[in-house]
Design a protein around this motif. Sequence first.
Motif, short mmCIF file in Angstrom:
data_model
loop_
_atom_site.label_atom_id
_atom_site.label_comp_id
_atom_site.label_asym_id
_atom_site.label_seq_id
_atom_site.Cartn_x
_atom_site.Cartn_y
_atom_site.Cartn_z
N ARG A 3 0.81 -1.22 0.00
CA ARG A 3 0.00 0.00 0.00
C ARG A 3 0.84 1.27 0.00
N GLY A 4 2.13 1.15 0.10
CA GLY A 4 2.97 2.34 0.13
C GLY A 4 4.26 2.09 0.86
N PRO A 5 4.96 3.17 1.18
CA PRO A 5 6.27 3.02 1.80
C PRO A 5 6.18 2.54 3.25
N THR A 6 7.18 1.79 3.65
CA THR A 6 7.29 1.38 5.05
C THR A 6 8.57 1.89 5.67
N VAL A 7 9.50 2.37 4.83
CA VAL A 7 10.76 2.90 5.34
C VAL A 7 11.17 4.15 4.57
N ALA A 8 11.93 4.99 5.25
CA ALA A 8 12.48 6.20 4.63
C ALA A 8 13.99 6.17 4.82
N ARG A 9 14.69 6.59 3.79
CA ARG A 9 16.15 6.70 3.83
C ARG A 9 16.48 8.18 3.77
N ILE A 10 17.20 8.68 4.78
CA ILE A 10 17.46 10.11 4.91
C ILE A 10 18.96 10.37 4.78
N GLU B 191 20.40 16.15 -11.03
CA GLU B 191 20.70 15.41 -12.26
C GLU B 191 21.32 14.04 -12.00
N VAL B 192 22.28 13.98 -11.07
CA VAL B 192 23.07 12.76 -10.87
C VAL B 192 22.54 11.88 -9.75
N GLY B 193 21.97 12.50 -8.72
CA GLY B 193 21.54 11.73 -7.56
C GLY B 193 20.05 11.51 -7.43
N ILE B 194 19.27 12.55 -7.70
CA ILE B 194 17.83 12.46 -7.45
C ILE B 194 17.09 11.76 -8.59
N LYS B 195 17.42 12.07 -9.82
CA LYS B 195 16.71 11.44 -10.95
C LYS B 195 16.70 9.91 -10.87
N PRO B 196 17.83 9.25 -10.58
CA PRO B 196 17.78 7.79 -10.44
C PRO B 196 16.87 7.33 -9.30
N LEU B 197 16.82 8.10 -8.21
CA LEU B 197 15.93 7.76 -7.10
C LEU B 197 14.46 7.86 -7.52
N ILE B 198 14.13 8.90 -8.28
CA ILE B 198 12.75 9.11 -8.71
C ILE B 198 12.24 7.90 -9.50
N GLU B 199 13.13 7.29 -10.27
CA GLU B 199 12.74 6.14 -11.09
C GLU B 199 12.50 4.88 -10.27
N ALA C 69 12.39 4.71 -6.32
CA ALA C 69 11.75 4.85 -5.01
C ALA C 69 10.26 5.14 -5.18
N ILE C 70 9.50 4.90 -4.14
CA ILE C 70 8.07 5.24 -4.16
C ILE C 70 7.91 6.76 -4.21
N GLY C 71 8.78 7.48 -3.54
CA GLY C 71 8.75 8.93 -3.55
C GLY C 71 10.07 9.49 -3.08
N GLU D 181 26.60 28.63 4.80
CA GLU D 181 26.48 27.26 4.29
C GLU D 181 25.03 26.92 4.02
N THR D 182 24.84 25.87 3.26
CA THR D 182 23.50 25.37 2.95
C THR D 182 23.48 23.88 3.25
N GLU D 183 22.42 23.44 3.92
CA GLU D 183 22.24 22.02 4.18
C GLU D 183 21.17 21.48 3.25
N PHE D 184 21.45 20.33 2.68
CA PHE D 184 20.50 19.61 1.86
C PHE D 184 20.09 18.34 2.58
N VAL D 185 18.82 17.99 2.47
CA VAL D 185 18.30 16.74 3.02
C VAL D 185 17.50 16.07 1.91
N THR D 186 17.80 14.81 1.68
CA THR D 186 17.03 14.02 0.71
C THR D 186 16.40 12.87 1.46
N ILE D 187 15.09 12.73 1.30
CA ILE D 187 14.36 11.61 1.90
C ILE D 187 13.76 10.81 0.76
N SER D 188 14.11 9.54 0.71
CA SER D 188 13.48 8.65 -0.28
C SER D 188 12.66 7.63 0.48
N TYR D 189 11.52 7.28 -0.09
CA TYR D 189 10.57 6.37 0.55
C TYR D 189 10.54 5.06 -0.23
#
Length: 114
Positions: A7-14, A33-41, A43-45, A56-64
């Motif tokens: 029914r959907g995601p059960t885990v998140a990778r941060i 371009e290099v990191g997120i596009k492959p995840l989009i294909e 991961a559930i989200g 400085e700038t902090e980036f956070v990527t959460i994939s489900y």
Amino acid sequence: MAENGGRGPTVARIWRGRTRRDRADAYEAYNYEVGIKPLIEKAIGVQTMREDRETETEFVTISYWESVEAMAAFTGRDPTAIHHLPRDAEFLLELPETVQILRLVTSHGKTGGT
């Protein structure tokens, strides 16, 4: 099969990483371009977040994912192992040593986007 019956995601990778503020726009474009596009294909989200600070700038990527096993199939190895993009050392203030894997317990409201 997902732990929740598919029914959907059960885990998140941060993943978290920091760059100099003046390099943030360039890293954001590169990371997409290099990191997120492959995840989009696979991961559930995927959600990406950015916090601009003074220097400085902090980036956070959460994939489900439907399961830890699905993450492992994508990475080809232990999903908790860090995977650096080819130019991360050029952009990031330090190379992250870990990612965080969390089990989703509940989800409320609407999230998502384009």
